[in-house]
Design a protein around this motif. Structure first.
Motif, PDB file in Angstrom:
ATOM      1  N   GLY A  39       1.856   0.367  17.166  1.00  0.00           N
ATOM      2  CA  GLY A  39       1.908  -0.775  16.257  1.00  0.00           C
ATOM      3  C   GLY A  39       3.301  -1.361  16.163  1.00  0.00           C
ATOM      4  O   GLY A  39       3.485  -2.584  16.166  1.00  0.00           O
ATOM      5  N   TYR A  95      -4.580   8.649  16.666  1.00  0.00           N
ATOM      6  CA  TYR A  95      -4.628   7.370  15.947  1.00  0.00           C
ATOM      7  C   TYR A  95      -3.350   7.147  15.148  1.00  0.00           C
ATOM      8  O   TYR A  95      -2.840   6.024  15.071  1.00  0.00           O
ATOM      9  CB  TYR A  95      -5.839   7.328  15.018  1.00  0.00           C
ATOM     10  CG  TYR A  95      -5.998   5.989  14.341  1.00  0.00           C
ATOM     11  CD1 TYR A  95      -6.351   4.856  15.073  1.00  0.00           C
ATOM     12  CD2 TYR A  95      -5.760   5.842  12.978  1.00  0.00           C
ATOM     13  CE1 TYR A  95      -6.471   3.616  14.469  1.00  0.00           C
ATOM     14  CE2 TYR A  95      -5.878   4.604  12.364  1.00  0.00           C
ATOM     15  CZ  TYR A  95      -6.235   3.493  13.110  1.00  0.00           C
ATOM     16  OH  TYR A  95      -6.344   2.267  12.510  1.00  0.00           O
ATOM     17  N   THR A 114      -3.148  -1.724  16.355  1.00  0.00           N
ATOM     18  CA  THR A 114      -3.408  -0.829  17.487  1.00  0.00           C
ATOM     19  C   THR A 114      -4.122  -1.540  18.634  1.00  0.00           C
ATOM     20  O   THR A 114      -4.223  -0.994  19.732  1.00  0.00           O
ATOM     21  CB  THR A 114      -4.250   0.390  17.045  1.00  0.00           C
ATOM     22  OG1 THR A 114      -5.550  -0.043  16.646  1.00  0.00           O
ATOM     23  CG2 THR A 114      -3.585   1.121  15.895  1.00  0.00           C
ATOM     24  N   GLU A 123      -0.857   5.777  17.441  1.00  0.00           N
ATOM     25  CA  GLU A 123      -1.128   4.372  17.764  1.00  0.00           C
ATOM     26  C   GLU A 123      -0.666   3.450  16.639  1.00  0.00           C
ATOM     27  O   GLU A 123      -0.059   2.415  16.889  1.00  0.00           O
ATOM     28  CB  GLU A 123      -2.627   4.182  18.029  1.00  0.00           C
ATOM     29  CG  GLU A 123      -3.092   4.805  19.343  1.00  0.00           C
ATOM     30  CD  GLU A 123      -4.580   4.656  19.552  1.00  0.00           C
ATOM     31  OE1 GLU A 123      -5.269   4.149  18.631  1.00  0.00           O
ATOM     32  OE2 GLU A 123      -5.077   5.052  20.621  1.00  0.00           O
ATOM     33  N   VAL A 124      -0.956   3.825  15.405  1.00  0.00           N
ATOM     34  CA  VAL A 124      -0.543   2.994  14.265  1.00  0.00           C
ATOM     35  C   VAL A 124       0.977   2.957  14.156  1.00  0.00           C
ATOM     36  O   VAL A 124       1.590   1.882  14.030  1.00  0.00           O
ATOM     37  CB  VAL A 124      -1.161   3.523  12.956  1.00  0.00           C
ATOM     38  CG1 VAL A 124      -0.550   2.811  11.748  1.00  0.00           C
ATOM     39  CG2 VAL A 124      -2.672   3.348  12.963  1.00  0.00           C
TER      40      VAL A 124
END
Length: 337
Positions: free
Chosen positions: A126, A118, A83, A121-122
């Motif tokens: 990612g 989150y 991230t 984001e991962v």
């Protein structure tokens, strides 16, 4: 701040490299050199363990925030947070240093989490960083994990959907939207870099003694709520079968998207009967309110947006994997359960 994060991550990767005792990669002896992401997760850790005993693997490189949970005598580990804004540059350094010919990307959440930002984001950011690094480094093959849930649980779904069926996520279900966005990123990458072979494996829900997903949490409830008037058919694949499919994709070249599913299907009512779970049928609005409250209280197995999967079929056709890859699950949905 972005520069600071990138420098910090680079220092972690370099420090970790020294700690692992890694030197310049050995000369190519014809064996496979594989980089895996998400090696502390369910799929990544089990595939890494399988490949450790594969004599055709010359080098295994693990990328994650946590070390694999088992001894790593044949594994070089890099601690990289995908991230971070600078993680694509760190990954490029790793790719140029270790020179893997195969990248296997399994660094995804297997079930929704409360922190959707989150999770995005991962899963999505990612993936963007990994593909950005692969675009700049000479990687021969990219294998990515996806889910049959990208097809969506819709009232008008055909009984079995092939890989040509258009993904139809619920727009208010962020976890499912991310899965579709990940696939789009990967297919855009493949279109822009046709010299790199790309394989996407869409697996159905995994069932087994060590898996942690929506179904295992749902079946852990003392009483399982269902939606009144609905009894969808469900697909499961066993832990071993899904790892077998990834091993096949590593060993041989199968460009394209493939549904990876277990044998046969099982009605929700039979799942609950086999698990000796009392069911509580309720109208959709009541079930939605219940699951929303449980999710907010961090007691629920999934957010209320997932409820459609307790109403409608979301069944994938595994014919292409059988015909092209030679993959056929050994276990039925009943046996996996």
């Amino acid at each position: 701040m972005l520069k600071s994060n990138g420098e910090s991550g680079e220092k972690m990767a370099k420090t970790n490299k020294k700690r692992q005792g890694g030197n310049n990669p050995p000369k190519d002896s014809g064996g496979k050199r594989i980089l895996l992401t998400g090696t502390s997760g369910f799929l990544g850790s089990r595939l890494l363990k399988r490949l450790k005993s594969d004599s055709t693997c010359e080098k295994l490189i693990a990328v994650d925030m946590q070390r694999p949970a088992f001894k790593q005598s044949r594994v070089t580990f890099y601690k990289i947070d995908l991230t971070f804004p600078g993680s694509d540059e760190l990954l490029m350094d790793v790719l140029n240093e270790e020179k893997p010919d195969i990248v296997v990307h399994t660094g995804f959440y297997q079930r929704p989490i409360e922190d959707t930002t989150y999770s995005h984001e991962v899963n999505s950011i990612g993936t963007m960083h990994i593909l950005s690094a692969c675009a700049e480094a000479p990687v021969r093959k990219v294998i990515a994990c996806s889910r049959t849930m990208v097809y969506g649980a819709q009232f008008d779904n055909p009984h079995y959907m092939s890989e040509d069926h258009m993904p139809r996520p619920q727009m208010d279900y962020e976890f499912q939207r991310d899965k579709v966005e990940i696939e789009r990123q990967i297919l855009r990458f493949w279109k822009g870099h046709p010299e790199t072979l790309v394989t996407v494996l869409r697996h159905c829900s995994i069932m087994g003694p060590t898996v942690d997903n929506c179904w295992t949490h749902y079946l852990s409830m003392p009483v399982c709520p269902t939606v009144l008037g609905y009894n969808p058919l469900i697909q499961f694949i066993s832990e071993k079968d899904v790892i077998d499919a990834f091993q096949l994709a590593v060993d041989e070249d199968f460009p394209g998207v493939f549904n990876i599913v277990g044998k046969r299907v099982i009605p929700l009512s039979m799942i609950l009967k086999l698990e000796n779970k009392p069911r509580a049928p309720m109208p959709h609005p009541v079930a939605e309110s219940l699951f929303r409250g449980l999710w907010i209280a961090k007691l629920g197995p999934f957010p209320p947006e997932h409820l459609n999967f307790l109403k409608y079929h979301c069944l994938a056709d595994g014919s292409r994997a059988k015909e092209v890859m030679g993959f056929e699950a050994k276990s039925t949905a009943w046996e996996a359960l």
